[in-house]
Structure formats: C-alpha cells, structure tokens
Design a protein around this motif. Structure first.
Motif, PDB file in Angstrom:
ATOM      1  N   GLY A   1      -1.247   4.360   2.962  1.00 59.32           N
ATOM      2  CA  GLY A   1      -2.700   4.264   2.938  1.00 59.32           C
ATOM      3  C   GLY A   1      -3.308   3.581   1.729  1.00 59.32           C
ATOM      4  N   LEU A   2      -2.508   2.868   0.970  1.00 59.19           N
ATOM      5  CA  LEU A   2      -3.090   2.139  -0.164  1.00 59.19           C
ATOM      6  C   LEU A   2      -3.530   0.750   0.280  1.00 59.19           C
ATOM      7  CD1 LEU A   2      -0.576   3.047  -3.028  1.00 59.19           C
ATOM      8  CD2 LEU A   2      -2.663   4.244  -2.329  1.00 59.19           C
ATOM      9  N   THR A   3      -4.355   0.126  -0.520  1.00 63.04           N
ATOM     10  CA  THR A   3      -4.771  -1.251  -0.224  1.00 63.04           C
ATOM     11  C   THR A   3      -3.637  -2.210  -0.588  1.00 63.04           C
ATOM     12  OG1 THR A   3      -5.626  -1.682  -2.437  1.00 63.04           O
ATOM     13  CG2 THR A   3      -7.151  -0.671  -0.859  1.00 63.04           C
ATOM     14  N   ARG A   4      -3.751  -3.439  -0.111  1.00 60.51           N
ATOM     15  CA  ARG A   4      -2.724  -4.443  -0.443  1.00 60.51           C
ATOM     16  C   ARG A   4      -2.622  -4.652  -1.950  1.00 60.51           C
ATOM     17  NH1 ARG A   4      -0.166  -6.165   3.752  1.00 60.51           N
ATOM     18  NH2 ARG A   4      -1.271  -5.796   5.668  1.00 60.51           N
ATOM     19  N   ASP A   5      -3.762  -4.658  -2.615  1.00 64.24           N
ATOM     20  CA  ASP A   5      -3.735  -4.856  -4.073  1.00 64.24           C
ATOM     21  C   ASP A   5      -3.052  -3.685  -4.767  1.00 64.24           C
ATOM     22  OD1 ASP A   5      -4.930  -7.282  -3.865  1.00 64.24           O
ATOM     23  OD2 ASP A   5      -6.940  -6.595  -4.409  1.00 64.24           O
ATOM     24  N   GLU A   6      -3.333  -2.481  -4.282  1.00 64.59           N
ATOM     25  CA  GLU A   6      -2.668  -1.299  -4.874  1.00 64.59           C
ATOM     26  C   GLU A   6      -1.159  -1.358  -4.636  1.00 64.59           C
ATOM     27  OE1 GLU A   6      -6.308   1.980  -4.632  1.00 64.59           O
ATOM     28  OE2 GLU A   6      -5.111   1.572  -2.835  1.00 64.59           O
ATOM     29  N   ASN A   7      -0.775  -1.752  -3.427  1.00 67.67           N
ATOM     30  CA  ASN A   7       0.664  -1.920  -3.144  1.00 67.67           C
ATOM     31  C   ASN A   7       1.292  -2.920  -4.106  1.00 67.67           C
ATOM     32  OD1 ASN A   7       0.581  -0.171  -0.995  1.00 67.67           O
ATOM     33  ND2 ASN A   7       0.525  -1.768   0.573  1.00 67.67           N
ATOM     34  N   ARG A   8       0.622  -4.038  -4.255  1.00 64.04           N
ATOM     35  CA  ARG A   8       1.177  -5.082  -5.128  1.00 64.04           C
ATOM     36  C   ARG A   8       1.345  -4.584  -6.546  1.00 64.04           C
ATOM     37  NH1 ARG A   8      -0.077 -11.422  -4.205  1.00 64.04           N
ATOM     38  NH2 ARG A   8       1.324 -11.544  -5.991  1.00 64.04           N
ATOM     39  N   ALA A   9       0.364  -3.819  -7.003  1.00 65.00           N
ATOM     40  CA  ALA A   9       0.445  -3.303  -8.385  1.00 65.00           C
ATOM     41  C   ALA A   9       1.652  -2.372  -8.533  1.00 65.00           C
ATOM     42  CB  ALA A   9      -0.847  -2.580  -8.746  1.00 65.00           C
ATOM     43  N   LEU A  10       1.901  -1.542  -7.518  1.00 63.03           N
ATOM     44  CA  LEU A  10       3.057  -0.634  -7.598  1.00 63.03           C
ATOM     45  C   LEU A  10       4.365  -1.414  -7.517  1.00 63.03           C
ATOM     46  CD1 LEU A  10       1.832   2.402  -5.471  1.00 63.03           C
ATOM     47  CD2 LEU A  10       2.080   2.277  -7.948  1.00 63.03           C
ATOM     48  N   PHE A  11       4.415  -2.425  -6.656  1.00 57.93           N
ATOM     49  CA  PHE A  11       5.621  -3.271  -6.604  1.00 57.93           C
ATOM     50  C   PHE A  11       5.857  -3.955  -7.950  1.00 57.93           C
ATOM     51  CE2 PHE A  11       4.839  -3.785  -1.792  1.00 57.93           C
ATOM     52  CZ  PHE A  11       5.788  -2.825  -1.479  1.00 57.93           C
ATOM     53  N   ALA A  12       4.768  -4.376  -8.568  1.00 56.04           N
ATOM     54  CA  ALA A  12       4.906  -5.029  -9.880  1.00 56.04           C
ATOM     55  C   ALA A  12       5.452  -4.041 -10.914  1.00 56.04           C
ATOM     56  CB  ALA A  12       3.553  -5.592 -10.327  1.00 56.04           C
ATOM     57  N   ASN A  13       5.033  -2.789 -10.826  1.00 53.55           N
ATOM     58  CA  ASN A  13       5.581  -1.767 -11.738  1.00 53.55           C
ATOM     59  C   ASN A  13       7.078  -1.595 -11.521  1.00 53.55           C
ATOM     60  OD1 ASN A  13       3.032  -1.331 -12.672  1.00 53.55           O
ATOM     61  ND2 ASN A  13       2.737   0.646 -11.629  1.00 53.55           N
ATOM     62  N   MET A  14       7.492  -1.630 -10.253  1.00 49.37           N
ATOM     63  CA  MET A  14       8.926  -1.537  -9.955  1.00 49.37           C
ATOM     64  C   MET A  14       9.678  -2.710 -10.579  1.00 49.37           C
ATOM     65  SD  MET A  14      10.078   1.070  -8.160  1.00 49.37           S
ATOM     66  CE  MET A  14      11.607   0.481  -7.436  1.00 49.37           C
TER      67      MET A  14
END
Ligand SMILES: *Cc1c(COP(=O)(O)O)cnc(C)c1O
Length: 229
Positions: free
Chosen positions: A166-179
């Motif tokens: 349920g996150l936005t695409r931008d939120e997903n991207r930010a978490l992937f970037a953290n990974m």
C-alpha cells in the motif's frame, strides 16, 4: 496470454527498466514465484526462460520437486521457513532467499554440515520496519552480517526484501534505494562468508522501480501466471 508470452512481456519490461537507468537487462535474474501453480505451469515457465523458480511453501516445493517440475532451473525458497521443515529445504533449494533470524541461519548451517554441503542464503531485510513482515530490521543488518561470519555450513550471497503493502511508487523507490545502500555498505565492509552477488527485490507491482534502484534479482508471480485466487 500464455505463460511463455507473459514472460516475454516481463522480460521486455525488465529490459526497459534497466535501460532507463543505464543498466543491462542481462545482469537481472527473473525468478518465477510459483506458489499455487502446478507442475505443468512451472514447466511452462521454465520453457519460457525464467532463470529460477521461487517457492514459499515447503510442501509445495516437495511435491512439485518430486514431479520433476523444476528440472533445469535452480530452486529458490522465498517464504518464511519454519525450523521443523528445514530438512526438506536445506540441500534441496539452491538459494534460500528468506533467511530471517540468526537462529534459523544457525540451524540451516547445522543441517548443511550434516549433509556435507554449503547452503547459499540471502538475508531477508524488513526494510519498511513492517510489523507484519519477517526479516531483520534495518538497525540489525550489520550486526547480523557480522554474526554470519562465524556460521559454518552457510554462505550469504546477498540481500532480499519484501516491501509493505500500500505504499506509493515513490515510497517504494525510497525503500529500494535504502536496500541498495545496505548492499553497497555490506560489500564495502568485506565480511568473511558474506558476499553481495544478489539483491533480490521487486514483485509484479514494483519490479520496475526495484530495478531502477539496483535490484539484480526480481521475483514475479501474478504477471507470469495470472492472478492467484
Ligand atoms: C508471491 C511472491 C512474490 C511474487 O508476487 P507477485 O505479486 O505475484 O508477483 C514475490 N516474492 C515472494 C516472497 C512471494 O511470496
């Protein structure tokens, strides 16, 4: 659309996402998430050229393996692995992507030693700090990598994550970037027994963003096989 046709479409999207950030599609593995699919569907996915098959239930893995479903492709285990079912997975799965506690990792190592093998694993990171997800918290990652140096019978090959819903695409991207940042930092720390070959992240809804942020392994189910019941 057929399974083979769907895989072709996913490959094209992988190619496009990789190209958009100057990466090569050839460095990205496509893992078919085969839960609930029967052996024939799995075989068709292999014909379609997926790089590996990922199961997240032990019983399904055992049944389909007995039916010869995975022939010719590596098997990944991608679900939460209970200690009492570990014997059916260690030495059967080529890669256990979902190593999510230090006790489990030690038990995997012990079993692998009994079998005289080294079991490849990924550390599952709960990058979104989601209380409903398994995996190590971001705050634990380095401590766990440190502990894995002393575990025999396993070899850490990289990191895996499943994002919160349920996150936005931008939120997903930010978490992937953290990974990706953890992936780079772990590489820089050069732990014994911990390599950074694989960064497994992205599913049907978000593999494009994951690739843009550095995933080299994506796990795709419903886009290949159709929606699950
Ligand atoms: C089911 C599953 C996937 C694939 O999910 P889709 O949304 O169907 O692509 C990926 N990773 C894990 C761990 C899964 O259980």
């Amino acid at each position: 659309m057929s399974i083979v046709g769907n895989i072709e479409m996913v490959r094209k999207e992988i190619f496009a996402a990789a190209g958009s950030v100057g990466r090569k599609a050839s460095e990205i593995s496509l893992v078919a998430a085969t839960k609930t699919q029967n052996a024939d569907a799995v075989k068709e996915a292999i014909t379609g050229g997926v790089d590996a098959c990922g199961e997240n239930r032990v019983q399904e893995l055992s049944e389909k393996n007995e039916q010869g479903a995975y022939e010719g492709r590596p098997i990944h285990f991608i679900g939460h692995l209970q200690k009492n079912k570990l014997k059916k997975v260690v030495g059967v799965a080529d890669l256990i992507e979902s190593a999510d506690s230090i006790e489990l990792i030690q038990d995997i190592g012990r079993r692998a030693m009994e079998l005289g093998i080294i079991q490849d694993i990924l550390l599952q990171i709960n990058i979104g700090n989601d209380p409903n997800k398994f995996g190590f918290l971001p705050s634990e990652v380095f401590e766990i990598a440190d502990k894995c140096q002393l575990v025999t019978g396993i070899r850490v090959r990289g990191l895996m994550t499943i994002l919160p819903f349920g996150l936005t695409r931008d939120e997903n991207r930010a978490l992937f970037a953290n990974m990706y940042k953890f992936f780079v930092d772990i590489k820089a720390k050069t732990y014994d027994n911990v390599s950074t070959n694989y960064l497994s992240m992205g599913m049907s809804d978000d593999f494009r963003e994951a690739i843009m942020e550095g995933a080299n392994m994506v796990r795709v189910g419903s886009l290949i096989f159709g929606k699950r019941n």
